[in-house]
Design a protein around this motif. Structure first.
Motif, PDB file in Angstrom:
ATOM      1  N   TYR A  24      79.994  80.166  39.130  1.00  0.00           N
ATOM      2  CA  TYR A  24      80.760  81.286  38.583  1.00  0.00           C
ATOM      3  C   TYR A  24      81.461  80.874  37.292  1.00  0.00           C
TER       4      TYR A  24
ATOM      5  N   GLU B 252      88.272  84.649  44.256  1.00  0.00           N
ATOM      6  CA  GLU B 252      89.701  84.326  44.408  1.00  0.00           C
ATOM      7  C   GLU B 252      89.964  83.653  45.761  1.00  0.00           C
TER       8      GLU B 252
ATOM      9  N   MET C 115      78.980  87.990  41.117  1.00  0.00           N
ATOM     10  CA  MET C 115      79.756  87.695  42.312  1.00  0.00           C
ATOM     11  C   MET C 115      80.983  88.566  42.351  1.00  0.00           C
ATOM     12  N   GLU C 116      81.409  88.794  43.516  1.00  0.00           N
ATOM     13  CA  GLU C 116      82.568  89.641  43.719  1.00  0.00           C
ATOM     14  C   GLU C 116      83.834  88.859  43.392  1.00  0.00           C
ATOM     15  N   LEU C 117      84.747  89.469  42.644  1.00  0.00           N
ATOM     16  CA  LEU C 117      85.971  88.818  42.178  1.00  0.00           C
ATOM     17  C   LEU C 117      86.885  88.427  43.339  1.00  0.00           C
ATOM     18  N   ALA C 118      86.987  89.267  44.347  1.00  0.00           N
ATOM     19  CA  ALA C 118      87.853  88.964  45.496  1.00  0.00           C
ATOM     20  C   ALA C 118      87.329  87.731  46.236  1.00  0.00           C
ATOM     21  N   ASN C 119      86.016  87.643  46.329  1.00  0.00           N
ATOM     22  CA  ASN C 119      85.407  86.484  46.997  1.00  0.00           C
ATOM     23  C   ASN C 119      85.716  85.202  46.216  1.00  0.00           C
TER      24      ASN C 119
END
Length: 140
Positions: A29, A7, A1-5
């Protein structure tokens, strides 16, 4: 998964605006091994929620037979209502009896005064007869 998503989802989670699907993404996650170092502090929280969901209560709880309090409460309510109505009617009857006794006393006093006044009328009749005799004898 994308880290910005993740957050963004965490921010929404703490604002209580996430959907059930988004919360499941966060739990997935944080249940994996490669969590970003600055987000590792949230891992125990999400792990606790996952463990809590899997936890089951296995002890037997003895159920006591349900007592029928409603029946006794309704009996007591009927008793109180009936007693209240009886006392109310009794007070009304007592007031009527007292009023009748007062009326009877008042009428007795009126009767006594009328009777004493009527006895004086007898004297007036005699006075009138005597006066008439005097006037008749004078006029003749």
């Amino acid at each position: 998964m994308e880290l910005a998503n993740i957050e963004k989802l965490l921010e929404k989670y703490f604002e209580a605006t996430t959907t059930v699907q988004e919360e499941q993404e966060l739990k997935a996650y944080f249940s994996q091994d490669n969590v970003a170092p600055h987000l590792e502090e949230y891992t125990p929280m999400f792990q606790y929620f996952t463990d809590l969901k899997a936890e089951k209560f296995t002890r037997n709880v003895p159920l006591q037979p349900r007592r029928n309090y409603l029946k006794w409460i309704s009996v007591a309510a009927v008793f109180v209502l009936t007693t209240g109505l009886f006392v109310n009617e009794w007070n009304k009857q007592r007031q009527v009896d007292e009023a009748f006794a007062d009326f009877k006393t008042a009428m007795s006093l009126v009767s006594e005064n009328l009777n004493s006044g009527a006895s004086h009328i007898n004297y007036l009749t005699q006075f009138e007869e005597t006066t008439n005799k005097i006037f008749i004898t004078r006029n003749n």
